[in-house]
Scaffold this motif. Structure first.
Motif, PDB file in Angstrom:
ATOM      1  N   GLN A  11      32.152  17.593  78.592  1.00 58.53           N
ATOM      2  CA  GLN A  11      32.881  18.292  77.118  1.00 58.53           C
ATOM      3  C   GLN A  11      31.960  19.639  77.017  1.00 58.53           C
ATOM      4  N   VAL A  70      34.971  22.814  66.592  1.00 63.71           N
ATOM      5  CA  VAL A  70      34.632  21.908  67.186  1.00 63.71           C
ATOM      6  C   VAL A  70      35.220  20.871  67.772  1.00 63.71           C
ATOM      7  N   LYS A  71      35.813  20.877  69.442  1.00 67.14           N
ATOM      8  CA  LYS A  71      37.096  19.507  69.039  1.00 67.14           C
ATOM      9  C   LYS A  71      36.189  18.431  69.845  1.00 67.14           C
ATOM     10  N   THR A 118      26.310  17.910  71.704  1.00 69.16           N
ATOM     11  CA  THR A 118      25.892  18.005  70.013  1.00 69.16           C
ATOM     12  C   THR A 118      26.431  17.272  69.441  1.00 69.16           C
ATOM     13  N   VAL A 119      27.847  16.425  69.535  1.00 68.63           N
ATOM     14  CA  VAL A 119      28.026  16.100  68.298  1.00 68.63           C
ATOM     15  C   VAL A 119      27.666  14.497  69.063  1.00 68.63           C
ATOM     16  N   HIS A 163      33.033  28.169  64.496  1.00 70.11           N
ATOM     17  CA  HIS A 163      33.429  27.295  66.078  1.00 70.11           C
ATOM     18  C   HIS A 163      33.946  26.351  66.314  1.00 70.11           C
ATOM     19  N   CYS A 220      32.426  24.204  63.469  1.00 63.44           N
ATOM     20  CA  CYS A 220      31.148  25.046  62.743  1.00 63.44           C
ATOM     21  C   CYS A 220      30.274  25.594  62.485  1.00 63.44           C
ATOM     22  N   ASP A 274      29.610  20.465  73.258  1.00 61.41           N
ATOM     23  CA  ASP A 274      30.298  20.271  72.196  1.00 61.41           C
ATOM     24  C   ASP A 274      29.853  18.614  72.428  1.00 61.41           C
TER      25      ASP A 274
END
Length: 254
Positions: free
Chosen positions: A219, A119-120, A225-226, A117, A114, A222
């Motif tokens: 986590q 994102v993992k 957000t996911v 960044h 993103c 992130d």
């Protein structure tokens, strides 16, 4: 090295298609771009980079990705999306492949970004995708949304593709709007019926899956957000499916 054809599908990808083709060129003696009637400079840039461009109105994800395959001069196909780039480890790995087994396809770990960044969280990594396959035994399923390569055998390369999924959080929301519209259309084409409960149930399921099953709750930002964007996408695609059926019902009313 066994000859490989690179195939990319595009729609208004003038900002991305050049670098995508550049990442294929070290491995492919041919690149085919299947363009869904772009209104920007995508076609001109692709041709300037040496790609062959085929113009085809969008058929859905799987059919569009399969459209260019019969036009390829090679049996081995390396398929990327326009917002994807092969990492150096993937390029080195493919260069060393003998590609002597047409039943074997190869998967890669996708690094989703993103902006700048990576994102993992919540299943966004390793996000394994098959991208290298032999057309005599394998190919994209004819699904109009979220298609994937079906192959007799798949080997995980452990190497990487960079996926510049979203330019920013705002772009993330815009993409959900676009993709949920596409998904609703594809579901309607498959005969999925409307439901007042389905949008909410799928949103709750997506939240549980990403926060709990995929560990997003542990986590940080992130992870949430996911989870929230996945739930929003799930809700909207089923809400838009309902809307499509409502529009049909009104159009049939005398």
């Amino acid at each position: 090295m066994t000859p490989i054809t690179g195939i990319v599908i595009t729609l208004n990808e003038q900002e991305r298609i050049g670098e995508c083709i550049d990442s294929l060129m070290p491995l492919c003696d041919e690149v085919i771009v299947v363009d869904s009637l772009s209104q920007d400079d995508t076609v001109a840039i692709a041709e300037l980079k040496g790609a062959t461009v085929l113009q085809q109105a969008y058929l859905g994800d799987g059919p569009q990705k399969a459209f260019g395959v019969p036009h390829a001069r090679n049996d081995w196909i390396l398929a990327l999306d326009a917002d994807e780039r092969l990492d150096e480890d993937a390029i080195a790995y493919i260069r060393n492949l003998s590609l002597d087994n047409p039943s074997m396809a190869y998967s890669f770990n996708r690094r989703n970004f993103c902006g700048n960044h990576w994102v993992k969280a919540a299943g966004f990594y390793p996000d394994k995708v098959v991208r290298l396959y032999n057309r005599t035994t394998s190919g994209y399923l004819p699904k109009k949304a979220h298609s994937s390569v079906q192959a007799p055998l798949v080997k995980d390369t452990g190497t990487h593709i960079r996926h510049f999924t979203y330019e920013s959080l705002s772009h993330w929301i815009q993409r959900i709007d676009q993709l949920s519209t596409r998904d609703a259309w594809a579901m309607k084409e498959r005969g999925v019926t409307p439901s007042t409960l389905r949008p909410t149930l799928h949103a709750i399921s997506a939240t549980f899956r990403k926060l709990i099953l995929k560990g997003g709750i542990f986590q940080g930002v992130d992870g949430f957000t996911v989870a929230m964007t996945t739930a929003f996408h799930a809700y909207m695609k089923y809400a838009k499916l309902n809307e499509l059926h409502e529009e049909d019902a009104h159009s049939d009313t005398p």
